[in-house]
Design an enzyme around this catalytic site. Structure first.
Site, PDB file in Angstrom:
ATOM      1  N   HIS A  57       0.832  -1.203   0.000  1.00  0.00           N
ATOM      2  CA  HIS A  57       0.000   0.000   0.000  1.00  0.00           C
ATOM      3  C   HIS A  57       0.863   1.247   0.000  1.00  0.00           C
ATOM      4  O   HIS A  57       2.006   1.234   0.439  1.00  0.00           O
ATOM      5  CB  HIS A  57      -0.985   0.009   1.160  1.00  0.00           C
ATOM      6  CG  HIS A  57      -0.359   0.108   2.518  1.00  0.00           C
ATOM      7  ND1 HIS A  57       0.233  -0.958   3.147  1.00  0.00           N
ATOM      8  CD2 HIS A  57      -0.248   1.152   3.369  1.00  0.00           C
ATOM      9  CE1 HIS A  57       0.677  -0.574   4.332  1.00  0.00           C
ATOM     10  NE2 HIS A  57       0.408   0.694   4.502  1.00  0.00           N
ATOM     11  N   HIS A 102       1.744   3.977   1.509  1.00  0.00           N
ATOM     12  CA  HIS A 102       2.122   4.833   2.630  1.00  0.00           C
ATOM     13  C   HIS A 102       3.643   4.946   2.668  1.00  0.00           C
ATOM     14  O   HIS A 102       4.345   4.056   2.197  1.00  0.00           O
ATOM     15  CB  HIS A 102       1.609   4.260   3.964  1.00  0.00           C
ATOM     16  CG  HIS A 102       0.171   4.595   4.246  1.00  0.00           C
ATOM     17  ND1 HIS A 102      -0.606   3.869   5.114  1.00  0.00           N
ATOM     18  CD2 HIS A 102      -0.614   5.600   3.771  1.00  0.00           C
ATOM     19  CE1 HIS A 102      -1.831   4.411   5.177  1.00  0.00           C
ATOM     20  NE2 HIS A 102      -1.846   5.457   4.356  1.00  0.00           N
ATOM     21  N   ASP A 161       5.933   4.492   4.715  1.00  0.00           N
ATOM     22  CA  ASP A 161       6.798   3.491   5.358  1.00  0.00           C
ATOM     23  C   ASP A 161       6.890   2.186   4.556  1.00  0.00           C
ATOM     24  O   ASP A 161       7.621   1.275   4.952  1.00  0.00           O
ATOM     25  CB  ASP A 161       6.376   3.223   6.815  1.00  0.00           C
ATOM     26  CG  ASP A 161       4.876   3.011   6.992  1.00  0.00           C
ATOM     27  OD1 ASP A 161       4.116   3.228   6.030  1.00  0.00           O
ATOM     28  OD2 ASP A 161       4.469   2.641   8.110  1.00  0.00           O
ATOM     29  N   HIS A 162       6.169   2.091   3.460  1.00  0.00           N
ATOM     30  CA  HIS A 162       6.249   0.888   2.604  1.00  0.00           C
ATOM     31  C   HIS A 162       6.556   1.234   1.148  1.00  0.00           C
ATOM     32  O   HIS A 162       7.043   0.395   0.402  1.00  0.00           O
ATOM     33  CB  HIS A 162       4.937   0.098   2.671  1.00  0.00           C
ATOM     34  CG  HIS A 162       4.509  -0.197   4.075  1.00  0.00           C
ATOM     35  ND1 HIS A 162       5.059  -1.205   4.816  1.00  0.00           N
ATOM     36  CD2 HIS A 162       3.638   0.444   4.899  1.00  0.00           C
ATOM     37  CE1 HIS A 162       4.523  -1.204   6.038  1.00  0.00           C
ATOM     38  NE2 HIS A 162       3.659  -0.211   6.111  1.00  0.00           N
ATOM     39  N   HIS A 203      -7.408   0.560   4.497  1.00  0.00           N
ATOM     40  CA  HIS A 203      -6.209   1.195   5.074  1.00  0.00           C
ATOM     41  C   HIS A 203      -5.667   2.226   4.085  1.00  0.00           C
ATOM     42  O   HIS A 203      -5.302   3.330   4.456  1.00  0.00           O
ATOM     43  CB  HIS A 203      -5.179   0.120   5.397  1.00  0.00           C
ATOM     44  CG  HIS A 203      -3.957   0.640   6.070  1.00  0.00           C
ATOM     45  ND1 HIS A 203      -3.904   0.902   7.420  1.00  0.00           N
ATOM     46  CD2 HIS A 203      -2.748   0.981   5.585  1.00  0.00           C
ATOM     47  CE1 HIS A 203      -2.702   1.381   7.727  1.00  0.00           C
ATOM     48  NE2 HIS A 203      -1.989   1.435   6.630  1.00  0.00           N
ATOM     49  N   TYR A 261      -9.487   6.415  11.316  1.00  0.00           N
ATOM     50  CA  TYR A 261     -10.405   6.769  10.232  1.00  0.00           C
ATOM     51  C   TYR A 261     -11.843   6.877  10.724  1.00  0.00           C
ATOM     52  O   TYR A 261     -12.253   6.167  11.634  1.00  0.00           O
ATOM     53  CB  TYR A 261     -10.351   5.729   9.113  1.00  0.00           C
ATOM     54  CG  TYR A 261      -9.005   5.538   8.449  1.00  0.00           C
ATOM     55  CD1 TYR A 261      -8.016   6.525   8.523  1.00  0.00           C
ATOM     56  CD2 TYR A 261      -8.713   4.380   7.732  1.00  0.00           C
ATOM     57  CE1 TYR A 261      -6.782   6.344   7.901  1.00  0.00           C
ATOM     58  CE2 TYR A 261      -7.491   4.199   7.109  1.00  0.00           C
ATOM     59  CZ  TYR A 261      -6.523   5.185   7.206  1.00  0.00           C
ATOM     60  OH  TYR A 261      -5.315   4.993   6.575  1.00  0.00           O
ATOM     61  N   HIS A 283       3.956  -5.344   8.017  1.00  0.00           N
ATOM     62  CA  HIS A 283       4.584  -5.012   9.301  1.00  0.00           C
ATOM     63  C   HIS A 283       5.007  -6.296   9.998  1.00  0.00           C
ATOM     64  O   HIS A 283       4.191  -7.212  10.165  1.00  0.00           O
ATOM     65  CB  HIS A 283       3.616  -4.247  10.204  1.00  0.00           C
ATOM     66  CG  HIS A 283       3.555  -2.792   9.888  1.00  0.00           C
ATOM     67  ND1 HIS A 283       4.429  -1.877  10.441  1.00  0.00           N
ATOM     68  CD2 HIS A 283       2.749  -2.085   9.076  1.00  0.00           C
ATOM     69  CE1 HIS A 283       4.153  -0.666   9.981  1.00  0.00           C
ATOM     70  NE2 HIS A 283       3.137  -0.764   9.138  1.00  0.00           N
TER      71      HIS A 283
HETATM   72 ZN   LIG Z   1       0.053   2.072   6.205  1.00  0.00          ZN
END
Ligand SMILES: [Zn+2]
Length: 294
Positions: A95, A97, A99-100, A171, A202, A236
């Protein structure tokens, strides 16, 4: 991204610079030695921010690029395992974001690989996280061009290795769970790379964070429950007890601790429960608005 408690930190840090300027993110990005999970599937990520390498004679897949600062670790890890960066042909994303997806632009540049993502996350990858429905422009990362979009249930192959995309939105709008089969000796395993199923802070009822977000999460849990899983992985490390399993594997434990169908089921059930609790709490709050001052 994973925890709601991490949100504020991220806002502060990522608005200053790309990547992991805050202590939590730095702790997530601690290096670990790369290793083989099973067959032609390897771990090449950091301690909490996962990244996976699947090798084939026709070229390799890499799933997720971590933070901007994770990309050099991933590159070193691939080389340390004895593989060539130039042989990475396909980059995939769980996804969009920071951090990925933060390291994807660099990985794409270094490998020359094609980036494949879902339609709705492709938009966010191309914008470098700008215009996120929850974070606006605050969690930006280097924009990266998506070469091919992939739809729900569609697959992508290199040689005999096929990866299937399952849209598990909520997400992010295009959050994707990837599945494949990995052969190890005489065994064949169903592998699930579960995209984050967390609803963070959310808004899930009334004026939703984006229209249809609650229905998206419902779909996500239905999909995750349906997927056959032997080897359970996710974006994660803490979702699949990465550190514990890594240490057990390093000690030579058999059967392979990453074979964990029960852990996968628990992960899905717990996250669905957490989602439903958030919905209930929001319904309660909406039903009893704060009294007006007299
Ligand atoms: Zn995320």
């Amino acid at each position: 991204m994973k925890y709601s408690s991490h949100l504020i930190l991220c806002f502060a840090a990522a608005s200053i610079a790309f990547g992991q300027a805050d202590p939590t993110s730095r702790s997530w990005n601690q290096p670990v030695p790369p290793f083989r999970i099973a067959g032609n599937l390897y771990y090449v990520g950091a301690v909490e921010i996962a990244s996976f390498l699947i090798t084939t004679p026709k070229g390799h897949f890499v799933i997720d690029g971590g933070f901007v600062e994770t990309a050099p670790q991933i590159e070193r890890n691939i080389a340390q395992l004895g593989f060539k960066l130039a042989d990475v042909k396909i980059l995939l994303s769980s996804h969009a974001h920071f951090d990925h997806a933060g390291g994807l632009a660099e990985l794409k540049l270094k490998t020359g690989a094609k980036l494949i993502a879902s339609t709705r996350d492709a938009e966010l990858l191309r914008s470098g996280g700008h215009g996120d429905f929850r974070f606006g422009d605050t969690l930006a990362f280097p924009p990266v061009e998506v070469d091919q979009v992939i739809g729900d249930g569609e697959s992508i192959a290199l040689g005999d290795q096929k990866l299937v995309a399952w849209l598990t939105p909520g997400h992010t709008k295009g959050n994707t769970t990837w599945t494949t089969k990995i052969n190890d000796g005489s065994s064949s395993y169903d592998v699930v790379f579960a995209g984050s199923p967390t609803a963070l802070d959310y808004q899930l009822i009334g004026k939703e964070s984006y229209p249809g977000i609650a229905a998206d999460f419902e779909k996500t849990f239905a999909v995750l429950k349906r997927l056959p899983c032997d080897i359970f992985l996710s974006d994660h490390g803490s979702f699949f007890s990465f550190e514990e399993k890594r240490k057990r594997l390093t000690r030579g434990e058999t059967p392979n601790p990453f074979i964990d169908p029960a852990g996968y089921k628990r992960f899905v059930i717990e996250h669905e429960k957490e989602f439903r609790q958030k919905v209930e709490a929001q319904k309660k709050a909406a039903a009893s608005p704060a009294p007006k001052p007299e």
